[in-house]
Design an enzyme around this catalytic site. Structure first.
Site, PDB file in Angstrom:
ATOM      1  N   MET A 138       0.832  -1.193   0.000  1.00  0.00           N
ATOM      2  CA  MET A 138       0.000   0.000   0.000  1.00  0.00           C
ATOM      3  C   MET A 138       0.873   1.252   0.000  1.00  0.00           C
ATOM      4  O   MET A 138       1.975   1.256   0.534  1.00  0.00           O
ATOM      5  CB  MET A 138      -0.917   0.015   1.222  1.00  0.00           C
ATOM      6  CG  MET A 138      -1.967  -1.082   1.196  1.00  0.00           C
ATOM      7  SD  MET A 138      -3.150  -0.870  -0.143  1.00  0.00           S
ATOM      8  CE  MET A 138      -4.222  -2.277   0.146  1.00  0.00           C
ATOM      9  N   CYS A 139       0.379   2.304  -0.572  1.00  0.00           N
ATOM     10  CA  CYS A 139       1.099   3.571  -0.660  1.00  0.00           C
ATOM     11  C   CYS A 139       0.986   4.343   0.656  1.00  0.00           C
ATOM     12  O   CYS A 139       0.258   3.961   1.568  1.00  0.00           O
ATOM     13  CB  CYS A 139       0.536   4.413  -1.801  1.00  0.00           C
ATOM     14  SG  CYS A 139       0.435   3.542  -3.386  1.00  0.00           S
ATOM     15  N   ARG A 140       1.718   5.440   0.741  1.00  0.00           N
ATOM     16  CA  ARG A 140       1.625   6.386   1.851  1.00  0.00           C
ATOM     17  C   ARG A 140       1.421   7.768   1.256  1.00  0.00           C
ATOM     18  O   ARG A 140       2.008   8.100   0.221  1.00  0.00           O
ATOM     19  CB  ARG A 140       2.881   6.403   2.705  1.00  0.00           C
ATOM     20  CG  ARG A 140       3.342   5.055   3.275  1.00  0.00           C
ATOM     21  CD  ARG A 140       2.505   4.603   4.470  1.00  0.00           C
ATOM     22  NE  ARG A 140       1.285   3.908   4.048  1.00  0.00           N
ATOM     23  CZ  ARG A 140       0.360   3.437   4.866  1.00  0.00           C
ATOM     24  NH1 ARG A 140       0.506   3.619   6.174  1.00  0.00           N
ATOM     25  NH2 ARG A 140      -0.692   2.818   4.412  1.00  0.00           N
TER      26      ARG A 140
ATOM     27  N   ASN B 251      -4.654   5.599  -1.881  1.00  0.00           N
ATOM     28  CA  ASN B 251      -3.983   4.452  -1.285  1.00  0.00           C
ATOM     29  C   ASN B 251      -5.009   3.337  -1.199  1.00  0.00           C
ATOM     30  O   ASN B 251      -6.062   3.507  -0.585  1.00  0.00           O
ATOM     31  CB  ASN B 251      -3.459   4.808   0.113  1.00  0.00           C
ATOM     32  CG  ASN B 251      -2.841   3.622   0.820  1.00  0.00           C
ATOM     33  OD1 ASN B 251      -2.403   2.669   0.192  1.00  0.00           O
ATOM     34  ND2 ASN B 251      -2.798   3.682   2.141  1.00  0.00           N
TER      35      ASN B 251
END
Length: 270
Positions: A1-3, A112
């Site tokens: 997952m992105c931030r 996200n």
């Protein structure tokens, strides 16, 4: 997952969020603590608003921690509203067009999460887009396509309604094809005046979102992970919520897709 991290308030330097804090966004790009993977090294991007109507945009495929230009820009640019993102790819290759934020006119968007079975749903979703929005698609991610779908559903006039309808459409489209709907969606979107964020998941396991006051009175920051260890300063945004930050401050609303979102499914499925 992105931030990701976003800010709205009195102008402050991007470095106050992107690079200076102990757990800055750049630190999160290689040492995330609340994601499935600690490394978010598949590119980065920043969209910021200034004196012009449309935002500035800087994106690259390098990991955020290794781009000296990013640190230099963050030290020099002051903005009252900006979105910043470090990417861990779940959909789409590592290329600049797939890095967040995405920009269309005065709007900017980052995300996200992911859409399960996206490759089976991508073409019917694209079929629904009018020509001008289909032509605006530059990358191959589910995130950019959700942004364009929300624009089609009226993002410019009713942002939260448009996001709700876009997610609902994707869920019902998955059901139409006999798939189990599963959308994980923690996003931020802005028109340069207000900052909107949504935390939602079909399965009630949405990626994290926190809020804290920042800068002068009335300024707020939204982040995937707190930027420091002062947890008392950070409020977790509940799953199934929408956040609106404007001149009047921060408001939190219940967010959930409509159950009636059949319009366009048959047309998109053709």
């Amino acid at each position: 997952m992105c931030r990701w991290a976003a800010y709205r308030g009195e102008p402050l330097y991007l470095e106050d969020i992107v690079s200076s804090p102990a757990h800055s966004l750049i630190t999160q790009s290689h040492s995330a603590t609340e994601a499935k993977t600690a490394t978010n090294g598949d590119g980065f991007g920043i969209a910021w608003y200034g004196e012009r109507e449309t935002p500035g945009l800087y994106r690259d495929v390098l990991p955020a921690w290794s781009d000296c230009n990013l640190r230099s820009l963050a030290r020099q640019i002051r903005s009252p509203l900006f979105l910043a993102h470090v990417r861990a790819a779940t959909s789409g290759s590592t290329r600049r067009d797939n890095c967040h934020p995405f920009v269309h006119g005065r709007w900017s968007f980052m995300h996200n999460g992911q859409v399960d079975n996206f490759e089976k749903l991508r073409r019917p979703i694209e079929n629904l887009l009018p020509d001008h929005l289909y032509a605006a698609r530059k990358g191959t991610t589910d995130s950019e396509l959700i942004f364009l779908l929300a624009l089609h559903f009226g993002l410019e006039s009713e942002p939260l309604v448009a996001l709700r309808e876009a997610i609902s459409f994707i869920e019902r489209l998955a059901e139409h094809y006999g798939l189990v709907p599963d959308v994980r969606f923690t996003s931020a979107v802005s028109d340069g005046q207000r900052l909107f964020a949504v935390r939602y998941a079909t399965t009630n396991h949405a990626p994290t979102l926190y809020a804290a006051p920042m800068g002068a009175a009335g300024g707020y920051c939204l982040v995937s992970e707190p930027l420091d260890d002062d947890r008392a300063n950070w409020v977790g945004i509940p799953d199934g919520s929408a956040v609106v930050i404007g001149p009047e401050g921060l408001d939190v609303h219940v967010f959930g897709p409509e159950t009636e979102a059949n319009d366009g499914i048959q047309r998109a499925a053709k």
